[in-house]
Design a protein around this motif. Structure first.
Motif, PDB file in Angstrom:
ATOM      1  N   ASP A   1      -8.256   8.611  -7.192  1.00 23.87           N
ATOM      2  CA  ASP A   1      -8.207  10.065  -7.067  1.00 23.87           C
ATOM      3  C   ASP A   1      -6.936  10.659  -7.665  1.00 23.87           C
ATOM      4  O   ASP A   1      -6.857  11.877  -7.856  1.00 23.87           O
ATOM      5  CB  ASP A   1      -8.287  10.477  -5.595  1.00 23.87           C
ATOM      6  N   ASN A   2      -5.948   9.816  -7.960  1.00 26.04           N
ATOM      7  CA  ASN A   2      -4.652  10.341  -8.366  1.00 26.04           C
ATOM      8  C   ASN A   2      -4.105   9.791  -9.675  1.00 26.04           C
ATOM      9  O   ASN A   2      -3.186  10.392 -10.244  1.00 26.04           O
ATOM     10  CB  ASN A   2      -3.608  10.071  -7.264  1.00 26.04           C
TER      11      ASN A   2
ATOM     12  N   VAL B   1      -3.021  12.975 -11.540  1.00 23.26           N
ATOM     13  CA  VAL B   1      -3.829  14.143 -11.215  1.00 23.26           C
ATOM     14  C   VAL B   1      -2.947  15.364 -11.006  1.00 23.26           C
ATOM     15  O   VAL B   1      -3.338  16.502 -11.323  1.00 23.26           O
ATOM     16  CB  VAL B   1      -4.698  13.869  -9.972  1.00 23.26           C
ATOM     17  N   THR B   2      -1.726  15.172 -10.498  1.00 27.34           N
ATOM     18  CA  THR B   2      -0.806  16.287 -10.318  1.00 27.34           C
ATOM     19  C   THR B   2      -0.387  16.867 -11.661  1.00 27.34           C
ATOM     20  O   THR B   2      -0.309  18.093 -11.829  1.00 27.34           O
ATOM     21  CB  THR B   2       0.428  15.836  -9.521  1.00 27.34           C
TER      22      THR B   2
ATOM     23  N   ARG C   1      -3.527  19.952  -7.234  1.00 29.59           N
ATOM     24  CA  ARG C   1      -4.310  18.719  -7.169  1.00 29.59           C
ATOM     25  C   ARG C   1      -5.383  18.772  -6.073  1.00 29.59           C
ATOM     26  O   ARG C   1      -6.382  18.072  -6.153  1.00 29.59           O
ATOM     27  CB  ARG C   1      -3.410  17.503  -6.942  1.00 29.59           C
ATOM     28  N   PHE C   2      -5.176  19.582  -5.066  1.00 32.56           N
ATOM     29  CA  PHE C   2      -6.158  19.689  -4.003  1.00 32.56           C
ATOM     30  C   PHE C   2      -7.466  20.279  -4.540  1.00 32.56           C
ATOM     31  O   PHE C   2      -8.546  19.747  -4.321  1.00 32.56           O
ATOM     32  CB  PHE C   2      -5.597  20.558  -2.869  1.00 32.56           C
TER      33      PHE C   2
ATOM     34  N   LEU D   1       0.860  -1.183   0.000  1.00 36.62           N
ATOM     35  CA  LEU D   1       0.000   0.000   0.000  1.00 36.62           C
ATOM     36  C   LEU D   1       0.894   1.230   0.000  1.00 36.62           C
ATOM     37  O   LEU D   1       1.515   1.562   1.005  1.00 36.62           O
ATOM     38  CB  LEU D   1      -0.904  -0.016   1.234  1.00 36.62           C
ATOM     39  N   GLN D   2       0.958   1.915  -1.134  1.00 34.79           N
ATOM     40  CA  GLN D   2       1.935   2.983  -1.315  1.00 34.79           C
ATOM     41  C   GLN D   2       1.360   4.388  -1.146  1.00 34.79           C
ATOM     42  O   GLN D   2       2.020   5.371  -1.482  1.00 34.79           O
ATOM     43  CB  GLN D   2       2.568   2.870  -2.705  1.00 34.79           C
ATOM     44  N   ASP D   3       0.135   4.491  -0.632  1.00 41.28           N
ATOM     45  CA  ASP D   3      -0.429   5.821  -0.440  1.00 41.28           C
ATOM     46  C   ASP D   3       0.291   6.569   0.680  1.00 41.28           C
ATOM     47  O   ASP D   3       0.342   7.793   0.696  1.00 41.28           O
ATOM     48  CB  ASP D   3      -1.924   5.736  -0.138  1.00 41.28           C
ATOM     49  N   ARG D   4       0.842   5.835   1.626  1.00 42.72           N
ATOM     50  CA  ARG D   4       1.645   6.425   2.691  1.00 42.72           C
ATOM     51  C   ARG D   4       2.538   5.347   3.280  1.00 42.72           C
ATOM     52  O   ARG D   4       2.303   4.151   3.082  1.00 42.72           O
ATOM     53  CB  ARG D   4       0.761   7.022   3.793  1.00 42.72           C
ATOM     54  N   GLN D   5       3.577   5.776   3.969  1.00 48.80           N
ATOM     55  CA  GLN D   5       4.503   4.834   4.581  1.00 48.80           C
ATOM     56  C   GLN D   5       4.040   4.530   5.997  1.00 48.80           C
ATOM     57  O   GLN D   5       4.209   5.329   6.906  1.00 48.80           O
ATOM     58  CB  GLN D   5       5.925   5.397   4.578  1.00 48.80           C
ATOM     59  N   ARG D   6       3.457   3.377   6.177  1.00 46.59           N
ATOM     60  CA  ARG D   6       2.895   3.011   7.468  1.00 46.59           C
ATOM     61  C   ARG D   6       3.988   2.639   8.464  1.00 46.59           C
ATOM     62  O   ARG D   6       4.975   1.999   8.089  1.00 46.59           O
ATOM     63  CB  ARG D   6       1.920   1.835   7.309  1.00 46.59           C
TER      64      ARG D   6
END
Length: 364
Positions: A169-170, A275-276, A286-287, A105-110
Motif C-alpha cells: 500500500d505504500n 505512495v506519499t 496518501r489517505f 516489521l517496520q510498519d509500526r513500533q511494537r
C-alpha cells in the motif's frame, strides 16, 4: 575409547569457541561499522542492528559460559552449569530473538514488554531448578517453550501478512523491504532451541546445536544488513480537520490527476517511489490515494507495477521495430526496476508467463 572421547570433547570445545568468536565479531560489526559490507546501497534499520548486536553478544556470552562445562566430569557440576546456562538463555537469548523478529516489521513500533511477560515463566522455572539443583521441572518448561513457539508462529504469520499489505500500500519497490525470510530466522531459532531443550542425542546433539547456531549467526547478520530502513513512517490515518480544501477537491479527481502527474510524466519510473511522494505529486494525501486504490480493487504496488510492465512492453516493441540490440535486464531497469528478479516475478504475475516465454511468443 578414551582417545576417541577426548577428540570429541576437543571438537565440541572448538565449536563452542568458534560460535563465541563468530557471535562477537558479528556484534562488533553491527555496532562499529557504518557502511554495509553486504549491500553498499542498503541502509539497514539502526534499531534492528542494535537489538541484533545485543542478541549476538548474548550468544557469545552463552558460549563462553558453556565452554568450561565441556570438560566437567562431575554430574552435579554439569547439571548446575547447564541450568545456569539455560537461565541465561531464557533471560537474554530467547527474548532478544523474539525482539529481532518484531523489529523486522517496520510498519509500526511494537511494544516490547509482552516479550518479558511471555518469557517470565521460563526464567522463574529455571531459577527454581537452580535453587533445587534439580531438573525435575524441565519437562514442564519444555512444554511451555513448545507452546510459546507455536504461539509465536501464529502471531508472526498474521503480522507478516499484515506487514506485506502495508508495504504494497505504500511502496512501489519491495526489494530489501519484505520480511518473509523472517520465517526462516524463526524456524532456525525454534529448531536450534528445540534440539537444545530436548536434551537427547549426546555429543551429536551438541554438534547440531553448535553448527546450527553458527549458521544462524551468519544468516541473521546477512538478513539484517539486506533489510532497508523504512524509518520514515507512513501515517496510518489522516485527521480530517487537517485536510485542506484543495485536497478535498482533488479527492474526486484522483484518476485524472494520476494520468496527468504520474502516467503522462512517467513518474512511475522513479526508483523507490512511495505512495506519499505520489500523493504529493498529484496534490492530495496518501489517505485519499489509498482509498482510491482500494476502490479500484488494487494496491499501490500493483498499480505502479502495471505501469512499469506496460512501459517495458512498449520499450521492447520499439526496440524490436528499430532492430536495436537490447537485453531484458536493461529494458527492465529502464522501466523503473532496480532488481531484475523483482521485475521477473511482477511480469509473470501480470502477464501469466515468464519474460523469456513472452518475448519468444511475441517474436513468432
Amino acid at each position: 575409547m578414551f582417545g576417541q572421547i577426548s577428540l570429541d570433547i576437543l571438537l565440541l570445545f572448538m565449536l563452542y569457541a568458534t560460535g563465541a568468536t563468530t557471535a562477537a565479531i558479528a556484534c562488533l560489526y553491527l555496532l562499529l561499522r557504518r557502511g554495509n559490507a553486504f549491500a553498499p546501497d542498503v541502509v539497514s534499520p539502526v534499531r534492528l542492528r542494535r537489538w541484533t548486536a545485543a542478541f549476538f553478544a548474548a550468544l557469545a556470552m552463552g558460549h563462553l559460559w558453556y565452554m568450561p562445562a565441556v570438560v566437567f566430569t562431575s554430574s552435579d557440576a554439569i547439571l548446575l552449569s547447564m541450568l545456569v546456562g539455560g537461565l541465561l538463555d531464557c533471560l537474554l537469548v530467547i527474548p532478544l530473538a523474539i525482539i529481532i523478529l518484531f523489529c523486522m516489521l517496520q510498519d509500526r513500533q511494537r511494544p516490547l514488554w509482552p516479550v518479558a511477560v511471555i518469557t517470565a515463566p521460563l526464567v522463574v522455572g529455571m531459577v527454581v531448578c537452580i535453587v533445587s539443583r534439580s531438573d525435575a521441572f524441565m519437562p514442564m518448561l519444555r512444554i511451555y517453550l513448545l507452546l510459546l513457539g507455536i504461539g509465536l508462529i501464529i502471531y508472526m504469520v498474521r503480522e507478516v501478512r499484515r506487514y506485506g499489505r502495508w508495504l504494497r500500500d505504500n511502496y512501489a519497490d519491495l526489494e530489501h523491504k519484505e520480511v518473509w525470510q523472517s520465517f526462516l530466522v524463526l524456524a532456525t531459532i525454534l529448531l536450534v532451541f528445540g534440539i537444545y531443550v530436548s536434551g537427547v542425542g549426546g555429543l551429536v546433539y551438541e554438534y547440531i546445536v553448535q553448527v546450527g547456531g553458527i549458521l544462524l549467526i551468519c544468516y541473521l547478520l546477512w538478513r539484517v544488513e539486506m533489510l532497508s530502513d523504512l524509518s520514515i513512517r507512513q501515517p496510518q490515518s489522516v485527521n480530517e480537520e487537517m485536510v485542506t480544501t484543495e485536497e478535498q477537491a482533488a479527492r474526486d479527481d484522483i484518476g485524472l490527476l494520476l494520468q496527468q502527474h504520474c502516467i503522462d510524466t512517467q513518474l512511475y519510473l522513479q526508483h523507490d517511489l512511495t505512495v506519499t511522494q505520489l500523493a504529493q505529486a498529484i496534490g492530495t494525501n496518501r489517505f485519499y490515494l489509498g482509498q482510491y486504490f482500494s476502490r479500484q480493487d488494487t494496491t499501490y504496488n500493483a498499480y505502479i507495477n502495471n505501469l512499469r510492465i506496460n512501459h517495458f512492453v512498449s520499450l521492447y516493441r520499439e526496440t524490436i521495430a528499430a532492430q536495436r540490440a537490447f537485453t531484458a535486464q536493461q529494458l527492465a531497469h529502464d522501466s523503473g526496476y532496480r532488481s531484475y528478479s523483482t521485475f521477473s516475478l511482477a511480469f509473470k504475475q501480470r502477464m501469466g508467463q515468464s519474460v523469456t516465454a513472452w518475448m519468444r511468443h511475441s517474436a513468432e
